[in-house]
Design a protein around this motif. Structure first.
Motif, PDB file in Angstrom:
ATOM      1  N   HIS A 190     -11.179  -4.873 -13.591  1.00  0.00           N
ATOM      2  CA  HIS A 190     -10.520  -3.633 -14.170  1.00  0.00           C
ATOM      3  C   HIS A 190     -10.787  -2.625 -13.284  1.00  0.00           C
ATOM      4  CE1 HIS A 190      -8.832  -0.785 -17.055  1.00  0.00           C
ATOM      5  NE2 HIS A 190      -9.858   0.036 -16.787  1.00  0.00           N
ATOM      6  N   PHE A 191      -9.523  -1.824 -12.634  1.00  0.00           N
ATOM      7  CA  PHE A 191      -9.626  -0.761 -11.612  1.00  0.00           C
ATOM      8  C   PHE A 191      -8.769   0.278 -12.279  1.00  0.00           C
ATOM      9  CE2 PHE A 191     -10.004  -4.445  -8.924  1.00  0.00           C
ATOM     10  CZ  PHE A 191     -11.042  -4.016  -7.815  1.00  0.00           C
ATOM     11  N   VAL A 192      -9.279   1.621 -11.815  1.00  0.00           N
ATOM     12  CA  VAL A 192      -8.670   2.734 -12.243  1.00  0.00           C
ATOM     13  C   VAL A 192      -8.568   3.932 -11.186  1.00  0.00           C
ATOM     14  CG1 VAL A 192      -9.093   4.983 -13.854  1.00  0.00           C
ATOM     15  CG2 VAL A 192      -9.598   2.557 -14.713  1.00  0.00           C
ATOM     16  N   LYS A 193      -7.697   4.559 -11.280  1.00  0.00           N
ATOM     17  CA  LYS A 193      -7.436   5.906 -10.326  1.00  0.00           C
ATOM     18  C   LYS A 193      -7.191   7.091 -11.414  1.00  0.00           C
ATOM     19  CE  LYS A 193      -5.582   7.848  -6.048  1.00  0.00           C
ATOM     20  NZ  LYS A 193      -4.832   7.238  -4.807  1.00  0.00           N
ATOM     21  N   LEU A 194      -7.822   7.988 -11.112  1.00  0.00           N
ATOM     22  CA  LEU A 194      -7.960   9.151 -11.757  1.00  0.00           C
ATOM     23  C   LEU A 194      -6.984  10.299 -11.017  1.00  0.00           C
ATOM     24  CD1 LEU A 194     -11.505   9.654 -13.447  1.00  0.00           C
ATOM     25  CD2 LEU A 194      -9.237   8.522 -14.391  1.00  0.00           C
ATOM     26  N   ASN A 195      -6.242  11.058 -11.723  1.00  0.00           N
ATOM     27  CA  ASN A 195      -5.511  12.170 -11.101  1.00  0.00           C
ATOM     28  C   ASN A 195      -6.582  13.470 -10.917  1.00  0.00           C
ATOM     29  OD1 ASN A 195      -3.884  14.465 -10.453  1.00  0.00           O
ATOM     30  ND2 ASN A 195      -2.579  13.986 -11.930  1.00  0.00           N
ATOM     31  N   GLY A 201      -7.395   3.832  -3.390  1.00  0.00           N
ATOM     32  CA  GLY A 201      -8.264   4.794  -3.868  1.00  0.00           C
ATOM     33  C   GLY A 201      -8.775   4.380  -5.423  1.00  0.00           C
ATOM     34  N   PHE A 202      -8.349   3.086  -5.685  1.00  0.00           N
ATOM     35  CA  PHE A 202      -8.906   2.592  -7.338  1.00  0.00           C
ATOM     36  C   PHE A 202     -10.252   2.256  -7.377  1.00  0.00           C
ATOM     37  CE2 PHE A 202      -4.283   2.607  -7.590  1.00  0.00           C
ATOM     38  CZ  PHE A 202      -4.162   2.733  -8.936  1.00  0.00           C
ATOM     39  N   THR A 203     -11.127   2.483  -8.084  1.00  0.00           N
ATOM     40  CA  THR A 203     -12.443   2.168  -8.421  1.00  0.00           C
ATOM     41  C   THR A 203     -12.346   1.342  -9.462  1.00  0.00           C
ATOM     42  OG1 THR A 203     -13.021   4.528  -7.924  1.00  0.00           O
ATOM     43  CG2 THR A 203     -14.386   3.350  -9.080  1.00  0.00           C
ATOM     44  N   GLU A 204     -13.437   0.324  -9.056  1.00  0.00           N
ATOM     45  CA  GLU A 204     -13.631  -0.825  -9.997  1.00  0.00           C
ATOM     46  C   GLU A 204     -14.566  -0.417 -11.162  1.00  0.00           C
ATOM     47  OE1 GLU A 204     -16.177  -4.916  -9.978  1.00  0.00           O
ATOM     48  OE2 GLU A 204     -15.274  -4.226  -8.106  1.00  0.00           O
ATOM     49  N   GLU A 205     -14.278  -0.732 -12.497  1.00  0.00           N
ATOM     50  CA  GLU A 205     -14.880  -0.238 -13.723  1.00  0.00           C
ATOM     51  C   GLU A 205     -15.536  -1.454 -14.358  1.00  0.00           C
ATOM     52  OE1 GLU A 205     -12.432   2.226 -16.225  1.00  0.00           O
ATOM     53  OE2 GLU A 205     -13.202   3.984 -15.153  1.00  0.00           O
ATOM     54  N   GLY A 206     -15.031  -2.942 -13.929  1.00  0.00           N
ATOM     55  CA  GLY A 206     -15.626  -3.839 -14.626  1.00  0.00           C
ATOM     56  C   GLY A 206     -14.712  -5.012 -14.952  1.00  0.00           C
ATOM     57  N   GLY A 230       2.745  13.463 -14.902  1.00  0.00           N
ATOM     58  CA  GLY A 230       1.554  14.265 -15.502  1.00  0.00           C
ATOM     59  C   GLY A 230       0.639  13.179 -15.792  1.00  0.00           C
ATOM     60  N   LEU A 231       0.582  12.149 -15.428  1.00  0.00           N
ATOM     61  CA  LEU A 231      -0.494  11.012 -15.738  1.00  0.00           C
ATOM     62  C   LEU A 231      -2.028  11.362 -15.242  1.00  0.00           C
ATOM     63  CD1 LEU A 231       1.475   7.672 -15.040  1.00  0.00           C
ATOM     64  CD2 LEU A 231       0.957   8.583 -17.118  1.00  0.00           C
ATOM     65  N   HIS A 232      -2.894  11.090 -16.109  1.00  0.00           N
ATOM     66  CA  HIS A 232      -4.119  11.350 -15.793  1.00  0.00           C
ATOM     67  C   HIS A 232      -4.925  10.187 -15.088  1.00  0.00           C
ATOM     68  CE1 HIS A 232      -8.670  11.542 -16.853  1.00  0.00           C
ATOM     69  NE2 HIS A 232      -8.410  12.771 -15.908  1.00  0.00           N
ATOM     70  N   ARG A 233      -4.541   9.090 -15.656  1.00  0.00           N
ATOM     71  CA  ARG A 233      -5.204   7.805 -15.430  1.00  0.00           C
ATOM     72  C   ARG A 233      -4.266   6.588 -15.098  1.00  0.00           C
ATOM     73  NH1 ARG A 233     -10.235   6.275 -16.911  1.00  0.00           N
ATOM     74  NH2 ARG A 233     -10.515   3.811 -17.599  1.00  0.00           N
ATOM     75  N   VAL A 234      -4.200   6.028 -14.136  1.00  0.00           N
ATOM     76  CA  VAL A 234      -3.632   4.678 -13.684  1.00  0.00           C
ATOM     77  C   VAL A 234      -4.454   3.697 -13.788  1.00  0.00           C
ATOM     78  CG1 VAL A 234      -2.111   3.505 -12.053  1.00  0.00           C
ATOM     79  CG2 VAL A 234      -1.648   5.905 -12.755  1.00  0.00           C
ATOM     80  N   GLU A 235      -4.319   2.641 -14.580  1.00  0.00           N
ATOM     81  CA  GLU A 235      -5.202   1.348 -14.456  1.00  0.00           C
ATOM     82  C   GLU A 235      -4.735   0.143 -13.992  1.00  0.00           C
ATOM     83  OE1 GLU A 235      -6.973   0.713 -18.327  1.00  0.00           O
ATOM     84  OE2 GLU A 235      -6.830   2.773 -18.941  1.00  0.00           O
ATOM     85  N   GLY A 236      -5.292  -0.688 -13.058  1.00  0.00           N
ATOM     86  CA  GLY A 236      -4.699  -1.985 -12.554  1.00  0.00           C
ATOM     87  C   GLY A 236      -5.922  -3.049 -13.035  1.00  0.00           C
ATOM     88  N   THR A 279       0.921  -1.220  -0.063  1.00  0.00           N
ATOM     89  CA  THR A 279       0.161  -0.058   0.084  1.00  0.00           C
ATOM     90  C   THR A 279       0.970   1.236   0.102  1.00  0.00           C
ATOM     91  OG1 THR A 279      -1.915  -1.151   1.260  1.00  0.00           O
ATOM     92  CG2 THR A 279      -1.802   1.418   1.214  1.00  0.00           C
ATOM     93  N   GLU A 280       1.762   1.221   0.866  1.00  0.00           N
ATOM     94  CA  GLU A 280       2.808   2.247   1.027  1.00  0.00           C
ATOM     95  C   GLU A 280       3.622   2.716  -0.373  1.00  0.00           C
ATOM     96  OE1 GLU A 280       6.619   3.008   3.880  1.00  0.00           O
ATOM     97  OE2 GLU A 280       4.856   2.115   4.406  1.00  0.00           O
ATOM     98  N   ALA A 281       4.088   1.526  -1.105  1.00  0.00           N
ATOM     99  CA  ALA A 281       4.887   1.344  -2.219  1.00  0.00           C
ATOM    100  C   ALA A 281       3.901   1.787  -3.396  1.00  0.00           C
ATOM    101  CB  ALA A 281       5.555   0.081  -2.621  1.00  0.00           C
ATOM    102  N   VAL A 282       2.523   1.382  -3.797  1.00  0.00           N
ATOM    103  CA  VAL A 282       1.677   1.833  -4.560  1.00  0.00           C
ATOM    104  C   VAL A 282       1.192   3.199  -4.517  1.00  0.00           C
ATOM    105  CG1 VAL A 282      -0.426   1.454  -5.525  1.00  0.00           C
ATOM    106  CG2 VAL A 282       1.048  -0.643  -5.289  1.00  0.00           C
ATOM    107  N   THR A 283       1.139   3.753  -3.448  1.00  0.00           N
ATOM    108  CA  THR A 283       0.560   5.078  -2.998  1.00  0.00           C
ATOM    109  C   THR A 283       1.636   6.008  -3.532  1.00  0.00           C
ATOM    110  OG1 THR A 283      -0.906   4.290  -1.278  1.00  0.00           O
ATOM    111  CG2 THR A 283      -0.170   6.619  -1.476  1.00  0.00           C
ATOM    112  N   GLU A 284       3.057   5.930  -3.313  1.00  0.00           N
ATOM    113  CA  GLU A 284       4.091   6.574  -3.641  1.00  0.00           C
ATOM    114  C   GLU A 284       4.150   6.600  -4.855  1.00  0.00           C
ATOM    115  OE1 GLU A 284       6.965   9.586  -3.048  1.00  0.00           O
ATOM    116  OE2 GLU A 284       5.270   8.843  -1.753  1.00  0.00           O
ATOM    117  N   VAL A 285       4.220   5.279  -5.626  1.00  0.00           N
ATOM    118  CA  VAL A 285       4.565   5.432  -7.241  1.00  0.00           C
ATOM    119  C   VAL A 285       3.389   6.065  -8.041  1.00  0.00           C
ATOM    120  CG1 VAL A 285       4.703   3.829  -9.231  1.00  0.00           C
ATOM    121  CG2 VAL A 285       6.049   3.471  -6.754  1.00  0.00           C
ATOM    122  N   VAL A 286       2.145   5.928  -7.588  1.00  0.00           N
ATOM    123  CA  VAL A 286       1.042   6.391  -8.135  1.00  0.00           C
ATOM    124  C   VAL A 286       1.050   8.088  -8.025  1.00  0.00           C
ATOM    125  CG1 VAL A 286      -1.496   6.941  -8.062  1.00  0.00           C
ATOM    126  CG2 VAL A 286      -0.329   4.520  -8.126  1.00  0.00           C
TER     127      VAL A 286
END
Length: 182
Positions: free
Chosen positions: A173-178, A151-156, A128-134, A113-120
């Motif tokens: 499919h999960f997404v986090k928007l900037n 903080g990622f949201t499920e999209e389907g 300058g990314l707008h969207r990160v998809e997991g 959680t610590e690592a993903v939060t920092e890299v995102v």
């Protein structure tokens, strides 16, 4: 390039020794097998990982992938995973895919959680990314929980998304928007 959190050091491929990556991969080979494509034995060798680290460094310079190897701050001579922003596409898209792994001995400590939060955060603020998809297999409950916690949201569902161990697996499919770019 190096990022630091309270407990971790996140290092770019040019700052990591292939020997440490191979130790991590061998230590976690069985644990990761369930979630990864099939790997040849050569993948677990120093020469292969040296070439792979050079390719990752090249990708970094081309601005197409940013892989960070995770080491504990108190033991920087031990790789315990990675977080990667890959398939980076800028222009009007400003998007990428998130990939990550952690050593089975370091799970459930909040380190990923610590690592993903920092890299995102880096991807949003510095790249300058707008969207990160997991994308996660439905059976990988720990990974689903991680993305939600970050903080990622499920999209389907992405049907037959990746071939894992010879089988085309569905992925959620999960997404986090900037939000700063909205």
């Amino acid at each position: 390039m190096k990022l630091e959190t309270d407990r971790l050091c996140l290092c770019s491929p040019d700052q990591v020794k292939a020997e440490l990556v191979v130790e991590y991969l061998i230590r976690n080979r069985e644990f990761l097998r369930e979630f990864e494509p099939e790997r040849e034995d050569a993948y677990y060798t120093i020469p292969f990982q040296q070439r792979f680290l050079r390719k990752q460094t090249d990708d970094w310079q081309k601005k197409t992938e940013y892989r960070f190897y995770i080491t504990p701050r108190e033991d920087r001579h031990k790789v315990i995973g990675y977080v990667a922003l890959s398939n980076v596409v800028m222009g009007p898209f400003c998007s990428c895919f998130l990939g990550y792994q952690i050593d089975h001995g370091y799970m459930r400590q909040g380190l990923m959680t610590e690592a993903v939060t920092e890299v995102v955060r880096y991807g949003f603020a510095k790249l300058g990314l707008h969207r990160v998809e997991g994308n996660v297999m439905p059976k990988n409950k720990a990974s689903i929980g991680l993305l939600k916690k970050c903080g990622f949201t499920e999209e389907g569902i992405s049907r037959n998304y990746l071939r894992i161990r010879g089988v085309w697996e569905d992925h959620i499919h999960f997404v986090k928007l900037n939000q700063d770019m909205e």
